[in-house]
Write a protein that holds these residues in place. Structure first.
Motif: not given
Length: 393
Positions: A72-73, A120, A123, A183, A186
């Protein structure tokens, strides 16, 4: 990740929502300038909002699905980088087709970003603060109405409008560097199958709730997309005064987005959404008469802004409550359909001002918002019947 660092990261994610929102809506304030320079009609220039909204919906729905299994990053950073490229193309655009291309790039990357960023934030936050984290990212988008659009419109009165996109690009580069540092990685998730997604939509409570999203934002965008030519032709407002009117609208939109979260916790989604939609409808009908007065515009915009954006968090809360196990998917649908509604609003608005006097925009918009009230009340009715249905042993 410690609490303070998480909060800082969520703020950066909200800033990303701010810049994508600014790029989407700033065109509303400079529509006449773009129309004049590019040699196209106001209604054609308004399709820059239409194409952005359509591209945003595509990014929020299909690109999210296509990239769901990837880190996801990386996806979020790639989305921001692509968004920066789109803004540079807008800055360099010398014809309407090139500017249209930039809107497609910005819209698709912006739609992907907002869904990934919202997930994000949820989470990164503690279980008790997930809702607040999501609201913070959404507020970043709303704040673009408060500061981004009016400031961009104001600057266009003194500088070439192309430089607005250059400023957004450089600001987003700083944001990209910050998120790269902050970040955590994930992993992606297994995407829901098409059958599972269809089953969500087949729930009539969800379907009518999503229809509320389309018709509600359609009514809002019908006026908002053409607010600059509307105010210049009715109240004879200059671009500077229009930027102040947009600032009033945006300020009360921000108030509404914060109040909506408080109201839904206190009074529930039924009362909050119903009352806010009724006030929204009344404001649009009243604007038909107050649009000829500067003071009347400011007062009506204040009521309109707070009513419209009070609906947003309350409606998202309601949709998530219907399918808590599929909340990200439901919100993805909601975001996509919200932008389809914007696309339809700007497209229909262009048709209306081509064949009908622009002064009729607000009451026609009020009719669409009234339709959204009918949809949501039916959704509440269905939900109440299911909730009250006795269970059998």
């Amino acid at each position: 990740m410690n609490t303070k660092l998480s909060q800082l990261t969520i703020i950066f994610l909200a800033l990303g929502a701010f810049v994508t929102g600014t790029s989407e809506f700033v065109v509303s304030g400079i529509l006449e300038l773009i129309s004049l320079e590019m040699g196209v009609s106001i209604s054609i220039a308004g399709q820059l909002i239409t194409i952005y909204s359509l591209s945003y919906a595509f990014g929020a729905l299909f690109l999210v699905m296509l990239t769901s299994t990837f880190d996801r990053k990386k996806i979020l950073l790639y989305a921001i980088f692509t968004f920066i490229v789109g803004n540079f193309i807008a800055f360099l655009s010398y014809n309407f087709i090139m500017l249209l291309l930039s809107r497609i790039i910005m819209g698709m990357s912006g739609g992907l970003y907002i869904v990934v960023a919202t997930n994000y934030a949820a989470q990164l936050a503690s279980p008790k603060r997930k809702g607040s984290a999501i609201a913070t990212v959404i507020t970043g988008f709303t704040v673009s109405l408060v500061f981004g659009v009016p400031i961009g419109t104001f600057l266009a009165g003194y500088f070439d409008w192309h430089y607005i996109f250059l400023i957004i690009a450089f600001g987003t580069i700083l944001l990209l560097m910050g998120l790269y540092k902050l970040l955590p990685s994930i992993k992606g998730n297994q995407a829901l199958s098409l059958k599972q997604q269809v089953n969500i939509i087949k729930d009539r409570r969800v379907l009518t709730g999503l229809m509320t999203t389309i018709t509600w934002i359609l009514g809002y965008t019908l006026v908002f997309a053409y607010v600059a030519p509307l105010l210049s032709s009715t109240a004879n407002l200059s671009i500077e005064m229009t930027s102040i009117a947009l600032f009033v609208l945006g300020t009360f939109a921000f108030v509404g987005s914060r109040f909506g979260g408080y109201a839904v916790d206190r009074w529930g989604p039924n009362h909050t959404i119903t009352v806010s939609l009724i006030v929204h409808i009344v404001a649009l009908f009243i604007l038909t008469f107050t649009q000829h007065s500067t003071i009347g515009v400011f007062i009506t915009f204040a009521v309109w802004g707070i009513a419209t954006w009070t609906t947003t968090p309350a409606k998202q809360y309601y949709l998530v409550s219907l399918k808590p196990q599929s909340s990200e998917t439901v919100l993805s649908f909601n975001t996509a359909l919200m932008n389809i509604g914007m696309m339809m609003g700007s497209a229909l608005g262009g048709v209306i001002i081509t064949y009908i006097n622009i002064t009729n925009l607000s009451w026609i918009a009020g009719l669409f918002v009234f339709t959204s009230l009918i949809f949501i009340k039916y959704s509440f009715y269905l939900d109440k019947n299911i909730t009250n249905k006795p269970t059998t042993s």
